[in-house]
Design a protein around this motif. Sequence first.
Motif, PDB file in Angstrom:
ATOM      1  N   VAL A 213      28.532  46.874  39.975  1.00 43.93           N
ATOM      2  CA  VAL A 213      28.831  46.200  41.231  1.00 43.93           C
ATOM      3  C   VAL A 213      28.877  47.241  42.341  1.00 43.93           C
ATOM      4  CG1 VAL A 213      30.171  44.327  40.196  1.00 43.93           C
ATOM      5  CG2 VAL A 213      31.319  46.415  40.896  1.00 43.93           C
ATOM      6  N   LYS A 214      28.724  46.789  43.564  1.00 41.26           N
ATOM      7  CA  LYS A 214      28.876  47.683  44.699  1.00 41.26           C
ATOM      8  C   LYS A 214      30.344  48.137  44.787  1.00 41.26           C
ATOM      9  CE  LYS A 214      25.195  46.185  47.820  1.00 41.26           C
ATOM     10  NZ  LYS A 214      24.897  45.676  49.178  1.00 41.26           N
ATOM     11  N   PRO A 215      30.573  49.378  45.214  1.00 42.74           N
ATOM     12  CA  PRO A 215      31.955  49.849  45.351  1.00 42.74           C
ATOM     13  C   PRO A 215      32.794  48.930  46.227  1.00 42.74           C
ATOM     14  CG  PRO A 215      30.447  51.703  45.512  1.00 42.74           C
ATOM     15  CD  PRO A 215      29.592  50.457  45.494  1.00 42.74           C
ATOM     16  N   SER A 216      32.200  48.401  47.297  1.00 43.83           N
ATOM     17  CA  SER A 216      32.950  47.522  48.197  1.00 43.83           C
ATOM     18  C   SER A 216      33.314  46.209  47.510  1.00 43.83           C
ATOM     19  CB  SER A 216      32.130  47.228  49.461  1.00 43.83           C
ATOM     20  OG  SER A 216      30.887  46.623  49.140  1.00 43.83           O
ATOM     21  N   THR A 217      32.440  45.730  46.631  1.00 41.76           N
ATOM     22  CA  THR A 217      32.716  44.506  45.886  1.00 41.76           C
ATOM     23  C   THR A 217      33.869  44.714  44.921  1.00 41.76           C
ATOM     24  OG1 THR A 217      30.423  43.766  46.035  1.00 41.76           O
ATOM     25  CG2 THR A 217      31.755  42.823  44.270  1.00 41.76           C
ATOM     26  N   LEU A 218      33.849  45.837  44.216  1.00 42.71           N
ATOM     27  CA  LEU A 218      34.918  46.146  43.270  1.00 42.71           C
ATOM     28  C   LEU A 218      36.240  46.328  43.995  1.00 42.71           C
ATOM     29  CD1 LEU A 218      35.846  46.744  40.416  1.00 42.71           C
ATOM     30  CD2 LEU A 218      35.053  49.102  40.709  1.00 42.71           C
ATOM     31  N   SER A 219      36.205  47.008  45.135  1.00 43.41           N
ATOM     32  CA  SER A 219      37.414  47.218  45.922  1.00 43.41           C
ATOM     33  C   SER A 219      37.985  45.892  46.400  1.00 43.41           C
ATOM     34  CB  SER A 219      37.105  48.127  47.121  1.00 43.41           C
ATOM     35  OG  SER A 219      38.239  48.276  47.951  1.00 43.41           O
TER      36      SER A 219
ATOM     37  N   GLY B 150      45.285  41.901  43.370  1.00 44.70           N
ATOM     38  CA  GLY B 150      46.621  42.382  43.666  1.00 44.70           C
ATOM     39  C   GLY B 150      47.427  41.443  44.532  1.00 44.70           C
ATOM     40  N   SER B 151      46.739  40.582  45.272  1.00 44.57           N
ATOM     41  CA  SER B 151      47.439  39.673  46.186  1.00 44.57           C
ATOM     42  C   SER B 151      47.688  38.290  45.588  1.00 44.57           C
ATOM     43  CB  SER B 151      46.631  39.516  47.479  1.00 44.57           C
ATOM     44  OG  SER B 151      45.404  38.854  47.237  1.00 44.57           O
ATOM     45  N   LEU B 152      47.190  38.039  44.380  1.00 45.59           N
ATOM     46  CA  LEU B 152      47.362  36.725  43.772  1.00 45.59           C
ATOM     47  C   LEU B 152      48.799  36.493  43.314  1.00 45.59           C
ATOM     48  CD1 LEU B 152      44.128  36.519  41.580  1.00 45.59           C
ATOM     49  CD2 LEU B 152      44.556  35.358  43.755  1.00 45.59           C
ATOM     50  N   GLU B 153      49.238  35.261  43.440  1.00 47.40           N
ATOM     51  CA  GLU B 153      50.563  34.888  42.951  1.00 47.40           C
ATOM     52  C   GLU B 153      50.553  34.868  41.425  1.00 47.40           C
ATOM     53  OE1 GLU B 153      53.644  31.047  42.959  1.00 47.40           O
ATOM     54  OE2 GLU B 153      51.734  30.944  44.057  1.00 47.40           O
ATOM     55  N   ILE B 154      51.573  35.426  40.821  1.00 48.88           N
ATOM     56  CA  ILE B 154      51.716  35.416  39.363  1.00 48.88           C
ATOM     57  C   ILE B 154      52.678  34.286  39.000  1.00 48.88           C
ATOM     58  CG2 ILE B 154      52.351  36.721  37.322  1.00 48.88           C
ATOM     59  CD1 ILE B 154      49.901  37.779  38.868  1.00 48.88           C
ATOM     60  N   LYS B 155      52.233  33.440  38.085  1.00 47.82           N
ATOM     61  CA  LYS B 155      53.001  32.240  37.776  1.00 47.82           C
ATOM     62  C   LYS B 155      52.750  31.827  36.328  1.00 47.82           C
ATOM     63  CE  LYS B 155      53.604  27.509  39.567  1.00 47.82           C
ATOM     64  NZ  LYS B 155      53.097  26.540  40.590  1.00 47.82           N
TER      65      LYS B 155
ATOM     66  N   VAL C 182      34.938  39.653  38.415  1.00 50.21           N
ATOM     67  CA  VAL C 182      34.756  39.573  39.865  1.00 50.21           C
ATOM     68  C   VAL C 182      34.655  38.117  40.303  1.00 50.21           C
ATOM     69  CG1 VAL C 182      33.156  40.060  41.762  1.00 50.21           C
ATOM     70  CG2 VAL C 182      33.729  41.861  40.122  1.00 50.21           C
ATOM     71  N   ARG C 183      33.887  37.334  39.556  1.00 51.24           N
ATOM     72  CA  ARG C 183      33.715  35.921  39.907  1.00 51.24           C
ATOM     73  C   ARG C 183      35.022  35.141  39.761  1.00 51.24           C
ATOM     74  NH1 ARG C 183      28.495  34.630  40.418  1.00 51.24           N
ATOM     75  NH2 ARG C 183      26.900  35.970  39.511  1.00 51.24           N
ATOM     76  N   TYR C 184      35.757  35.402  38.697  1.00 46.14           N
ATOM     77  CA  TYR C 184      37.007  34.680  38.465  1.00 46.14           C
ATOM     78  C   TYR C 184      38.009  34.988  39.577  1.00 46.14           C
ATOM     79  CZ  TYR C 184      40.561  32.287  35.711  1.00 46.14           C
ATOM     80  OH  TYR C 184      41.519  31.385  35.280  1.00 46.14           O
ATOM     81  N   VAL C 185      38.163  36.260  39.887  1.00 47.69           N
ATOM     82  CA  VAL C 185      39.097  36.667  40.934  1.00 47.69           C
ATOM     83  C   VAL C 185      38.687  36.074  42.275  1.00 47.69           C
ATOM     84  CG1 VAL C 185      39.941  38.635  42.265  1.00 47.69           C
ATOM     85  CG2 VAL C 185      39.823  38.781  39.780  1.00 47.69           C
TER      86      VAL C 185
ATOM     87  N   LEU D 157      42.144  40.685  33.548  1.00 42.28           N
ATOM     88  CA  LEU D 157      41.205  40.879  34.643  1.00 42.28           C
ATOM     89  C   LEU D 157      41.216  42.326  35.135  1.00 42.28           C
ATOM     90  CD1 LEU D 157      41.936  37.570  36.551  1.00 42.28           C
ATOM     91  CD2 LEU D 157      39.727  38.195  35.558  1.00 42.28           C
ATOM     92  N   THR D 158      42.391  42.922  35.179  1.00 40.74           N
ATOM     93  CA  THR D 158      42.491  44.337  35.578  1.00 40.74           C
ATOM     94  C   THR D 158      41.692  45.207  34.624  1.00 40.74           C
ATOM     95  OG1 THR D 158      44.691  44.022  36.551  1.00 40.74           O
ATOM     96  CG2 THR D 158      44.075  46.267  35.949  1.00 40.74           C
ATOM     97  N   GLY D 159      41.827  44.948  33.332  1.00 40.14           N
ATOM     98  CA  GLY D 159      41.086  45.730  32.346  1.00 40.14           C
ATOM     99  C   GLY D 159      39.584  45.562  32.488  1.00 40.14           C
ATOM    100  N   MET D 160      39.151  44.327  32.766  1.00 36.20           N
ATOM    101  CA  MET D 160      37.717  44.076  32.928  1.00 36.20           C
ATOM    102  C   MET D 160      37.171  44.757  34.188  1.00 36.20           C
ATOM    103  SD  MET D 160      37.051  40.188  31.552  1.00 36.20           S
ATOM    104  CE  MET D 160      38.661  39.406  31.610  1.00 36.20           C
ATOM    105  N   LEU D 161      37.933  44.714  35.264  1.00 41.45           N
ATOM    106  CA  LEU D 161      37.498  45.377  36.504  1.00 41.45           C
ATOM    107  C   LEU D 161      37.465  46.895  36.306  1.00 41.45           C
ATOM    108  CD1 LEU D 161      39.357  43.324  39.268  1.00 41.45           C
ATOM    109  CD2 LEU D 161      36.946  43.185  38.628  1.00 41.45           C
ATOM    110  N   ASP D 162      38.374  47.411  35.515  1.00 38.28           N
ATOM    111  CA  ASP D 162      38.374  48.851  35.237  1.00 38.28           C
ATOM    112  C   ASP D 162      37.122  49.278  34.485  1.00 38.28           C
ATOM    113  OD1 ASP D 162      40.776  49.222  36.509  1.00 38.28           O
ATOM    114  OD2 ASP D 162      41.985  49.249  34.679  1.00 38.28           O
TER     115      ASP D 162
END
Length: 229
Positions: A37-43, A50-55, A199-202, A220-225
Amino acid sequence: MLVLGAGCSETGLPVLEPTTSAGASGTADAGGNAGSVKPSTLSQARQQLGSLEIKTIPGRDSSYERDAFGDSWSDAATGVQFGRNGCDTRNDILRRDAVPGTIRTKTGTSGCKVTAGAWVSEYNGARYTNKSKIQIDHIVPLSRAWASGAKRWSAARRLAFANDPDNLLAVDGSSNQSKSDKGPSAWRPPKQYQCAYAVRYVRAVSKYDLPITKSDKSALTGMLDGCRT
């Protein structure tokens, strides 16, 4: 690579430009640049995550009603990429995600009805030329969205979500059936396709302000990593 850009829809929801690839699904071939992915897309994805509500979200909500999301593959959804173009959503996604130059359509249907083509499933990397083997997946499953808060949405918003190209992907039926209504902590594609999936899910849950579970965030964090830039 995944390429994202933002705009604004008729319903007030942000509209993201479609991804581009050999189909339009982010998979160049059966193993090519699937995890890039593009660096900007990953960022952007990391920032959105990081901004999603955890529930806490129930695995199954007995009040779930598929019909509450409107007619399957309706063209009535507005404010999305293919809204009100006269073609049903399934055929829109089949055309979008096909390998370029392979699509054939039925005459007299304004190019809507896809009769043949080739697709590379982003969930297993295999190439398919039999349309009947391809299903349109809701990346964020409708039942999961319902349990996450969509049950309280308006009918119009649910219809838009169910037909939103940003949450739809043409994939092989076997993988789609395996995924079913599972979230990222319970299901994920093979490692080389996890980056695009994450990326799509997020992107989808962020677009519709849906919460995620703590375990889904970890997955998701692990997959993005694992993404390559």
